[in-house]
Design an enzyme around this catalytic site. Structure first.
Site, PDB file in Angstrom:
ATOM      1  N   SER A  21       0.810  -1.220   0.000  1.00  0.00           N
ATOM      2  CA  SER A  21       0.000   0.000   0.000  1.00  0.00           C
ATOM      3  C   SER A  21       0.844   1.272   0.000  1.00  0.00           C
ATOM      4  O   SER A  21       0.331   2.337   0.298  1.00  0.00           O
ATOM      5  CB  SER A  21      -0.956  -0.007   1.203  1.00  0.00           C
ATOM      6  OG  SER A  21      -0.209  -0.039   2.399  1.00  0.00           O
ATOM      7  N   LYS A  57      -6.612   3.109   8.538  1.00  0.00           N
ATOM      8  CA  LYS A  57      -5.686   4.109   8.008  1.00  0.00           C
ATOM      9  C   LYS A  57      -6.288   5.512   8.115  1.00  0.00           C
ATOM     10  O   LYS A  57      -5.599   6.490   8.450  1.00  0.00           O
ATOM     11  CB  LYS A  57      -5.352   3.786   6.554  1.00  0.00           C
ATOM     12  CG  LYS A  57      -4.551   2.494   6.397  1.00  0.00           C
ATOM     13  CD  LYS A  57      -4.349   2.155   4.929  1.00  0.00           C
ATOM     14  CE  LYS A  57      -3.540   0.867   4.753  1.00  0.00           C
ATOM     15  NZ  LYS A  57      -3.352   0.515   3.349  1.00  0.00           N
TER      16      LYS A  57
END
Length: 785
Positions: free
Chosen positions: A679, A722
């Site tokens: 990511s 996140k």
């Protein structure tokens, strides 16, 4: 014998009830009737002779002439004794047969005219043969009857007179009075012996039939009755010996416990068989304790005990909300299960897996689920379990064998349908002792767990009614076959607002009570709580927050006790006086826009984290250095970002040969912490392009996404965690892959309102949003090459 030979003589008559006297017999009689007493007195006055005849009916008190047999025995009264109760006991000796000719008087007593019937002497060989046959048959009778002593046979064998032999043998037979009277009335000796032989043959056949019937009945007697009889005898013996305790006492206690249980037929047979084995074991045998332990386990398991589910949805919802703040999805799943259970009546227990960082309430939520359903709750921790026997148990052949944790948990629960929590299912390991996660496949498969087999128990146990709840910090650590059998429920973590509500409604009241404080003694405002959340904790859950609240309660308790204060109020500015220097800096965003430094977002087992990626370009020979303890996946992302940058060098106004004349160093701070995951591609590419072009990156932007060589942005996981991390750090804009736009609905509304989300599908959009336009034109900018 004709009547003219013997006209007879007068005798007082004594009627006998249920008794008959033969010649040569000596026996005692108890006389109580008035007429009988007077007849005795008459006999004693005259010549001590009396005629003894039997009544045909025993129950008649005063028999008539027709109810007394015509033939009896003339007897001599040897002795007469008056007993205290008025009865007279007499000793009589039978002399010879006599036949009543007529009754003379029966007013005061019976007086009759009777003629005597003397025995005839005979030397007929046939009579001798009959005597021998009668003796042989009498011997058979004695052997079968067991009611005549063998000494009687010896005494009878010495009798030489055939008539007397027949009389004595008949007197010892247990036959009806009528048959005895027949022998008495048979004056002819030969006929008498033949009649006795018939009676003996008949009696022998009857006795043999009785014996056969007894043997048949004995064989047909049920096993349980025989065992019961023997056990009762054993109990009586033990009671006399004072040995109630010990092995027999154990066996009796186990059988009593088994009789009170409702268990499946196969299990019942197994337990009974093992109890029988235990009963036959010597007290000193070591195997006895093994069998006892095994039977105890079988008896203590809840084969049929279950609790009734509380199917009131509103009540269950109230309990779940009372115990936990937020967690809407897991709560909704429990209520759905309740609703379906109410409609279907019988539903296999679901297998839920609560996945989330530490401290978000996974374990306590499972306990609340049990409370809301009205079920028993049992918990086992799988952290560090590396032996398959921990799940399935040991075979009984091993010393110290015991069932696995599943069966142990069911025994603890005491019902067939508890909520069974398996904590830390992602922390299991495997070694040479087997793979415990593979052993769990049977437990957590609704199609198989109705016949779960434990190596120790050895009989199938039904787990289909159990509601299994597992917890894990990371889905990646759960073996795929095991993951396939569970329904995942994600608990990503709490926002600041949620944490504040949890602190106010749950943590503060709980800790004040545990520290002996009342709500009036300690007051912490919302602003103080918010500062504590921001500057003293950085977590997805609330475990660390609870520790800080506990620390405040301790400080307040000390102040109240030592300074005699009635109340402690804590303001935001006073937090550092109680908890010390802030551990974390709220708002990690840079104060200025930076070149070559980009904030990425990462997912970890403890929740979301912000990740700064720095790129420096220095003159060199074209080396690409990657530091910061990166995993293979992140190294590949960096290589892909570097290749993408090279392919776009011309469009980005970067010299084509920058990779030959410069060394590029990509670094991710906190080098001691391992970092890996797909990511960080767009983050590394943005930092690299920023460093090469000299264009700064906006300080308010954080991003997450993977990159392809052509610049496409690929989706990622863990968006909610996140996002919460970016929100905690104070970022305002988040760049996310276009394919993750659908995940935005999982993010709390309070967070969505504070942030700007920009879905991107290509690297060009990322650069457009993240890089700040230069103050000078691209032609005049001197890139760092």
């Amino acid at each position: 014998m004709g009547p003219n030979k013997n006209k007879g003589r007068r005798f007082p008559l004594l009627p006998l009830r249920g008794l008959l006297v033969y010649p040569s017999m000596v026996l005692h009689l108890d006389v109580g009737r008035d007429k009988s007493v007077k007849a005795l007195e008459k006999a004693m006055v005259d010549d001590n002779l009396i005629l003894l005849c039997s009544q045909s009916e025993v129950s008649i008190e005063e028999p008539s002439e027709d109810e007394i047999f015509r033939i009896g025995t003339v007897a001599k009264v040897r002795q007469m004794l008056k007993l205290p109760n008025g009865t007279i006991r007499v000793l009589v000796e039978g002399l010879e047969r006599a036949e009543i000719i007529q009754y003379i008087d029966n007013e005061e007593y019976y007086e009759v005219q009777a003629r005597e019937l003397p025995e005839e002497e005979t030397n007929d060989p046939e009579v001798s043969a009959l005597m021998r046959t009668v003796l042989t048959q009498f011997e058979h009778y004695i052997n079968l009857s067991k009611k005549v002593t063998p000494e009687t046979l010896a005494a009878v064998s010495d009798i030489e007179e055939p008539g007397r032999l027949a009389d004595v043998i008949t007197s010892h037979l247990l036959i009806k009075i009528k048959d005895k009277q027949d022998i008495l009335e048979t004056v002819d000796i030969r006929a008498r012996l033949e009649r006795l032989l018939d009676i003996l043959n008949n009696e022998r056949e009857v006795l043999e039939l009785e014996r056969k019937i007894n043997q048949r009945v004995k064989k047909q007697m049920e096993k349980t009755q025989r065992e019961y009889y023997l056990r009762e005898q054993m109990k009586a013996i033990q009671k006399e010996l004072g040995e109630k305790e010990g092995r027999a006492g154990e066996v009796e206690e186990l059988r009593q416990q088994l009789s009170e249980l409702t268990v499946p037929e196969k299990v019942q047979e197994k337990i009974e068989k093992e109890i029988d084995r235990l009963e036959k074991m010597p007290a000193s045998s070591a195997e006895g304790s093994v069998i006892r332990n095994y039977v105890d386990w079988l008896i203590s398991l809840p084969w049929s005990k279950s609790t009734d589910d509380d199917l009131d949805l509103h009540h269950a919802e109230a309990i779940l909300n009372e115990d936990h703040y937020g967690l809407d999805k897991p709560k909704e799943r429990v209520l759905e299960y309740l609703a379906v259970q109410k409609l279907v009546k019988k539903l296999k227990g679901p297998i839920l897996c609560l996945v989330g960082p530490p401290g978000v309430g996974k374990t306590s939520l499972a306990r609340s689920i049990a409370k809301s359903l009205g079920r028993e709750f049992v918990r086992i921790s799988l952290g560090g379990v590396r032996d398959e026997a921990e799940i399935r148990g040991h075979r009984r052949t091993y010393v110290g064998a015991m069932p696995g944790r599943i069966i142990q948990g069911m025994k603890t629960a005491g019902s067939t349908n508890p909520v069974f929590l398996m904590d830390e299912i992602d922390k299991m390991a495997s070694d040479f002792r087997g793979d415990p996660s593979a052993a769990l496949l049977e437990v957590l498969d609704p199609e198989q767990n109705n016949t779960f087999s434990d190596h120790f128990i050895e009989v199938p146990f039904d787990l289909s009614n159990v509601m299994f709840v597992t917890t894990a910090n990371s889905v990646q650590s759960i073996p795929r076959p095991l993951l396939d059998r569970m329904e995942m429920l994600s608990i990503p973590g709490y926002t600041e607002l949620e944490k504040m509500q949890i602190a106010k409604q749950y943590l503060l009241p709980k800790q004040t009570e545990e520290h002996g404080l009342t709500p009036e003694q300690l007051e912490i405002g919302e602003d103080a709580l918010l500062r504590m959340i921001r500057e003293y904790t950085r977590e997805s859950g609330v475990r660390n927050l609870e520790q800080q609240v506990a620390a405040l309660c301790r400080k307040a308790a000390k102040a109240i006790v030592s300074d005699n204060l009635e109340k402690v109020s804590i303001e935001p500015d006073q937090i550092k006086d109680y908890l010390g220097v802030p551990k974390f800096r709220y708002g990690l965003i840079e104060k200025e826009d930076q070149i070559g430094s980009v904030t990425g977002l990462a997912w970890t087992e403890v929740g979301g984290e912000t990740l700064t990626i720095e790129v420096t370009v220095v003159p060199g020979s074209g080396k690409l250095m990657l530091t910061g303890k990166l995993g293979d996946v992140m190294k590949e992302s960096a290589q892909a970002a570097f290749s993408y940058t090279r392919s776009k060098a011309k469009a980005l106004h970067i010299a084509d040969d920058f990779h030959e004349k410069n060394d590029i160093h990509i670094h991710i701070p906190e080098g001691a912490i391992p970092k890996d995951g797909p990511s960080a591609g767009i983050t590394i590419a943005t930092a690299l392009i920023s460093a090469l072009t000299g264009r700064p990156v906006s300080k308010e932007v954080a991003m997450t996404g993977e990159i392809t060589l052509r610049g496409r942005v690929l989706p990622i996981g863990g968006l909610k965690e996140k996002t919460l991390a970016a929100h905690r750090a104070g970022y305002k804009k988040i760049l996310l892959p276009m394919d993750n736009e659908r995940d935005l609905r999982d993010i709390p509304e309070s967070v969505r309102n504070d942030l700007t989300f920009v879905p991107v599908s290509h690297m060009d959009q990322v650069l457009e949003e993240a890089l700040i336009a230069p103050k000078e034109t691209p032609e005049t900018i001197q890139p760092l090459i």
